[in-house]
Scaffold this motif. Structure first.
Motif, PDB file in Angstrom:
ATOM      1  N   ALA A 143       0.837  -1.201   0.000  1.00  0.00           N
ATOM      2  CA  ALA A 143       0.000   0.000   0.000  1.00  0.00           C
ATOM      3  C   ALA A 143       0.872   1.251   0.000  1.00  0.00           C
ATOM      4  CB  ALA A 143      -0.923  -0.006   1.221  1.00  0.00           C
ATOM      5  N   ALA A 144       1.968   1.192   0.774  1.00  0.00           N
ATOM      6  CA  ALA A 144       2.892   2.331   0.857  1.00  0.00           C
ATOM      7  C   ALA A 144       3.523   2.629  -0.501  1.00  0.00           C
ATOM      8  CB  ALA A 144       3.979   2.035   1.882  1.00  0.00           C
ATOM      9  N   ALA A 145       3.801   1.568  -1.274  1.00  0.00           N
ATOM     10  CA  ALA A 145       4.391   1.749  -2.601  1.00  0.00           C
ATOM     11  C   ALA A 145       3.489   2.621  -3.466  1.00  0.00           C
ATOM     12  CB  ALA A 145       4.625   0.394  -3.257  1.00  0.00           C
ATOM     13  N   GLY A 146       2.187   2.337  -3.421  1.00  0.00           N
ATOM     14  CA  GLY A 146       1.236   3.136  -4.192  1.00  0.00           C
ATOM     15  C   GLY A 146       1.148   4.563  -3.701  1.00  0.00           C
ATOM     16  N   ILE A 147       1.146   4.738  -2.377  1.00  0.00           N
ATOM     17  CA  ILE A 147       1.048   6.080  -1.793  1.00  0.00           C
ATOM     18  C   ILE A 147       2.278   6.913  -2.129  1.00  0.00           C
ATOM     19  CG2 ILE A 147       0.950   7.375   0.374  1.00  0.00           C
ATOM     20  CD1 ILE A 147      -0.713   5.044   1.519  1.00  0.00           C
ATOM     21  N   LEU A 148       3.462   6.322  -2.012  1.00  0.00           N
ATOM     22  CA  LEU A 148       4.698   7.037  -2.307  1.00  0.00           C
ATOM     23  C   LEU A 148       4.751   7.458  -3.778  1.00  0.00           C
ATOM     24  CD1 LEU A 148       7.293   4.927  -0.290  1.00  0.00           C
ATOM     25  CD2 LEU A 148       6.581   7.268   0.197  1.00  0.00           C
ATOM     26  N   CYS A 149       4.353   6.563  -4.664  1.00  0.00           N
ATOM     27  CA  CYS A 149       4.338   6.907  -6.089  1.00  0.00           C
ATOM     28  C   CYS A 149       3.330   8.023  -6.361  1.00  0.00           C
ATOM     29  CB  CYS A 149       3.996   5.684  -6.941  1.00  0.00           C
ATOM     30  SG  CYS A 149       5.333   4.459  -7.007  1.00  0.00           S
ATOM     31  N   TYR A 150       2.198   7.997  -5.652  1.00  0.00           N
ATOM     32  CA  TYR A 150       1.194   9.054  -5.804  1.00  0.00           C
ATOM     33  C   TYR A 150       1.741  10.407  -5.339  1.00  0.00           C
ATOM     34  CZ  TYR A 150      -2.853  11.963  -4.778  1.00  0.00           C
ATOM     35  OH  TYR A 150      -3.733  13.015  -4.710  1.00  0.00           O
ATOM     36  N   ALA A 165      11.036   6.255  -6.773  1.00  0.00           N
ATOM     37  CA  ALA A 165      11.912   5.075  -6.859  1.00  0.00           C
ATOM     38  C   ALA A 165      11.756   4.195  -5.622  1.00  0.00           C
ATOM     39  CB  ALA A 165      13.365   5.519  -7.006  1.00  0.00           C
ATOM     40  N   VAL A 166      11.654   4.832  -4.455  1.00  0.00           N
ATOM     41  CA  VAL A 166      11.456   4.083  -3.205  1.00  0.00           C
ATOM     42  C   VAL A 166      10.110   3.348  -3.233  1.00  0.00           C
ATOM     43  CG1 VAL A 166      11.013   4.349  -0.728  1.00  0.00           C
ATOM     44  CG2 VAL A 166      12.953   5.512  -1.779  1.00  0.00           C
ATOM     45  N   GLY A 167       9.084   4.015  -3.761  1.00  0.00           N
ATOM     46  CA  GLY A 167       7.768   3.390  -3.862  1.00  0.00           C
ATOM     47  C   GLY A 167       7.807   2.137  -4.718  1.00  0.00           C
ATOM     48  N   ALA A 168       8.502   2.215  -5.859  1.00  0.00           N
ATOM     49  CA  ALA A 168       8.625   1.045  -6.743  1.00  0.00           C
ATOM     50  C   ALA A 168       9.394  -0.078  -6.042  1.00  0.00           C
ATOM     51  CB  ALA A 168       9.323   1.452  -8.035  1.00  0.00           C
ATOM     52  N   PHE A 184      15.527   2.640   3.992  1.00  0.00           N
ATOM     53  CA  PHE A 184      15.418   3.516   5.160  1.00  0.00           C
ATOM     54  C   PHE A 184      16.420   4.673   5.066  1.00  0.00           C
ATOM     55  CE2 PHE A 184      16.890   4.684   9.438  1.00  0.00           C
ATOM     56  CZ  PHE A 184      15.688   5.086  10.019  1.00  0.00           C
ATOM     57  N   MET A 185      17.658   4.355   4.695  1.00  0.00           N
ATOM     58  CA  MET A 185      18.689   5.391   4.545  1.00  0.00           C
ATOM     59  C   MET A 185      18.334   6.360   3.415  1.00  0.00           C
ATOM     60  SD  MET A 185      22.015   2.919   5.037  1.00  0.00           S
ATOM     61  CE  MET A 185      23.212   4.173   4.602  1.00  0.00           C
ATOM     62  N   THR A 186      17.738   5.823   2.347  1.00  0.00           N
ATOM     63  CA  THR A 186      17.313   6.682   1.232  1.00  0.00           C
ATOM     64  C   THR A 186      16.229   7.646   1.678  1.00  0.00           C
ATOM     65  OG1 THR A 186      17.813   4.919  -0.351  1.00  0.00           O
ATOM     66  CG2 THR A 186      16.390   6.695  -1.114  1.00  0.00           C
ATOM     67  N   GLU A 187      15.285   7.152   2.470  1.00  0.00           N
ATOM     68  CA  GLU A 187      14.204   8.015   2.938  1.00  0.00           C
ATOM     69  C   GLU A 187      14.722   9.078   3.912  1.00  0.00           C
ATOM     70  OE1 GLU A 187      10.191   5.379   2.417  1.00  0.00           O
ATOM     71  OE2 GLU A 187      11.240   5.252   4.331  1.00  0.00           O
ATOM     72  N   VAL A 188      15.724   8.744   4.683  1.00  0.00           N
ATOM     73  CA  VAL A 188      16.360   9.756   5.539  1.00  0.00           C
ATOM     74  C   VAL A 188      16.978  10.851   4.657  1.00  0.00           C
ATOM     75  CG1 VAL A 188      18.251  10.205   7.145  1.00  0.00           C
ATOM     76  CG2 VAL A 188      16.787   8.203   7.483  1.00  0.00           C
ATOM     77  N   ALA A 189      17.599  10.429   3.548  1.00  0.00           N
ATOM     78  CA  ALA A 189      18.178  11.387   2.604  1.00  0.00           C
ATOM     79  C   ALA A 189      17.086  12.266   1.983  1.00  0.00           C
ATOM     80  CB  ALA A 189      18.949  10.654   1.511  1.00  0.00           C
ATOM     81  N   VAL A 190      15.929  11.673   1.695  1.00  0.00           N
ATOM     82  CA  VAL A 190      14.802  12.433   1.141  1.00  0.00           C
ATOM     83  C   VAL A 190      14.351  13.505   2.124  1.00  0.00           C
ATOM     84  CG1 VAL A 190      12.342  12.292   0.535  1.00  0.00           C
ATOM     85  CG2 VAL A 190      13.946  10.638  -0.399  1.00  0.00           C
ATOM     86  N   VAL A 191      14.282  13.140   3.402  1.00  0.00           N
ATOM     87  CA  VAL A 191      13.881  14.105   4.438  1.00  0.00           C
ATOM     88  C   VAL A 191      14.880  15.264   4.503  1.00  0.00           C
ATOM     89  CG1 VAL A 191      13.564  14.446   6.914  1.00  0.00           C
ATOM     90  CG2 VAL A 191      12.635  12.403   5.814  1.00  0.00           C
ATOM     91  N   VAL A 192      16.173  14.937   4.483  1.00  0.00           N
ATOM     92  CA  VAL A 192      17.211  15.972   4.545  1.00  0.00           C
ATOM     93  C   VAL A 192      17.131  16.878   3.321  1.00  0.00           C
ATOM     94  CG1 VAL A 192      19.702  16.405   4.518  1.00  0.00           C
ATOM     95  CG2 VAL A 192      18.767  14.579   5.956  1.00  0.00           C
ATOM     96  N   LEU A 244       9.058  10.265   6.392  1.00  0.00           N
ATOM     97  CA  LEU A 244       9.225   9.986   7.822  1.00  0.00           C
ATOM     98  C   LEU A 244       8.274   8.881   8.286  1.00  0.00           C
ATOM     99  CD1 LEU A 244       9.661  13.536   9.418  1.00  0.00           C
ATOM    100  CD2 LEU A 244      11.339  11.685   9.387  1.00  0.00           C
ATOM    101  N   THR A 245       7.020   8.946   7.846  1.00  0.00           N
ATOM    102  CA  THR A 245       6.018   7.962   8.265  1.00  0.00           C
ATOM    103  C   THR A 245       6.410   6.554   7.832  1.00  0.00           C
ATOM    104  OG1 THR A 245       4.249   9.613   8.141  1.00  0.00           O
ATOM    105  CG2 THR A 245       3.590   7.285   8.105  1.00  0.00           C
ATOM    106  N   PHE A 246       6.782   6.420   6.569  1.00  0.00           N
ATOM    107  CA  PHE A 246       7.091   5.082   6.062  1.00  0.00           C
ATOM    108  C   PHE A 246       8.462   4.587   6.505  1.00  0.00           C
ATOM    109  CE2 PHE A 246       3.709   6.290   3.023  1.00  0.00           C
ATOM    110  CZ  PHE A 246       2.829   5.276   3.353  1.00  0.00           C
ATOM    111  N   SER A 247       9.352   5.501   6.833  1.00  0.00           N
ATOM    112  CA  SER A 247      10.641   5.054   7.379  1.00  0.00           C
ATOM    113  C   SER A 247      10.435   4.450   8.766  1.00  0.00           C
ATOM    114  CB  SER A 247      11.637   6.217   7.444  1.00  0.00           C
ATOM    115  OG  SER A 247      11.182   7.237   8.308  1.00  0.00           O
ATOM    116  N   ALA A 248       9.473   4.989   9.526  1.00  0.00           N
ATOM    117  CA  ALA A 248       9.149   4.421  10.844  1.00  0.00           C
ATOM    118  C   ALA A 248       8.559   3.020  10.694  1.00  0.00           C
ATOM    119  CB  ALA A 248       8.164   5.335  11.581  1.00  0.00           C
ATOM    120  N   ILE A 249       7.688   2.832   9.702  1.00  0.00           N
ATOM    121  CA  ILE A 249       7.099   1.510   9.448  1.00  0.00           C
ATOM    122  C   ILE A 249       8.185   0.524   9.036  1.00  0.00           C
ATOM    123  CG2 ILE A 249       5.518   0.218   7.954  1.00  0.00           C
ATOM    124  CD1 ILE A 249       3.783   2.747   7.824  1.00  0.00           C
ATOM    125  N   GLN A 250       9.126   0.984   8.208  1.00  0.00           N
ATOM    126  CA  GLN A 250      10.214   0.114   7.768  1.00  0.00           C
ATOM    127  C   GLN A 250      11.123  -0.278   8.928  1.00  0.00           C
ATOM    128  OE1 GLN A 250      12.006   2.207   4.432  1.00  0.00           O
ATOM    129  NE2 GLN A 250       9.952   2.441   3.591  1.00  0.00           N
TER     130      GLN A 250
END
Length: 253
Positions: free
Chosen positions: A22-29, A59-62, A94-102, A217-223
């Motif tokens: 579900a997160a993959a779809g949300i991230l791509c959206y 890319a993370v969503g895919a 997870f590290m990629t999403e931290v980079a996205v936040v930064v 941030l939300t999906f990195s916590a889930i991961q």
């Protein structure tokens, strides 16, 4: 007690993998939303590197869709190799999403300066015709964001369009929607939007960046929770391979 704990970890992990799909779809959206919105405001923000967080999040969503598939198969089959691969990929994501936040915070801080430089240029090139890209962009944001001029409607008096038209008015796109008889005349300022567009564009672009940041941030916590559950399964399997399988109810010899 330990058996109950490991079964719970596996169950949670399977559930999390479904969430990953579900997160993959949300991230791509969210990434697509940033692209579409950027297309509407690209005249006011020329730094294309701002799209890096959006590209990364797509890319993370895919990748999350693939992770969910690997995670489900590895958890159900209790594959040591599969679970180890799952954890490593999750860690990388997870590290990629931290980079996205930064990056989101970095570009969010640059928005105001970028808009301040580019918006004056766009307004100076306005000519009021649909064939002119700058004119379409300005009319769009003035209607969409309910704003007029750079700082307020009086800024139109300093534009080439105002000097050439000589009608002492702002564009019709400055008119409030509830004033059907509005002609854009500066002698009736109550008919025009009072807010300047610079502040509204900056606010909108910062909101978009915050969507990206909070999503990451939300999906990195889930991961992170997924990695902890996978580690729990792996550690138990390494210590004692003879425990109940999730799908068969049997045991390993």
């Amino acid at each position: 007690m330990g058996q109950c704990g490991i079964t719970s970890s596996k169950t949670v992990l399977v559930f999390l993998n479904l969430i990953f799909w579900a997160a993959a779809g949300i991230l791509c959206y969210v990434g697509a939303y940033v692209f579409i919105t950027y297309d509407d405001y690209d005249h006011f923000f020329e730094d294309v590197y701002t799209l890096i967080p959006a590209v990364t999040i797509i890319a993370v969503g895919a990748l999350l869709f693939i992770i969910g598939l690997i995670g489900c198969c590895a958890t159900v089959r209790e594959s040591y190799c599969g679970l180890a691969t799952f954890i490593v990929i999750l860690l990388l994501v997870f590290m990629t999403e931290v980079a996205v936040v930064v990056l989101g915070y970095v570009y969010r801080a640059k928005v105001e300066k970028e808009v301040n430089v580019s918006i004056k240029k766009v307004y100076s090139e306005y000519n009021g015709t649909n064939s002119n890209a700058q004119s379409r962009a300005i009319d769009y944001i003035q209607r969409q964001l309910q704003c007029c001029g750079i700082h307020n409607y009086s800024d139109w008096q300093n534009t080439h369009w105002y000097e050439q038209s000589k009608n002492n008015s702002a564009p019709i796109s400055c008119c409030k929607t509830n004033f059907g008889s509005c002609t854009g005349s500066l002698t009736h300022p109550q008919d025009l939007y009072q807010e300047g567009c610079e502040a509204m564009v900056v606010k909108k672009l910062k909101e978009i960046m915050m969507y990206v940041i909070w999503t990451a941030l939300t999906f990195s916590a889930i991961q992170m929770l997924g990695m902890l559950c996978a580690c729990a399964v792996l550690c138990r399997r390494a210590r004692d391979p003879a425990y109940e399988l999730l799908i068969t109810g049997g045991t390993y010899a």
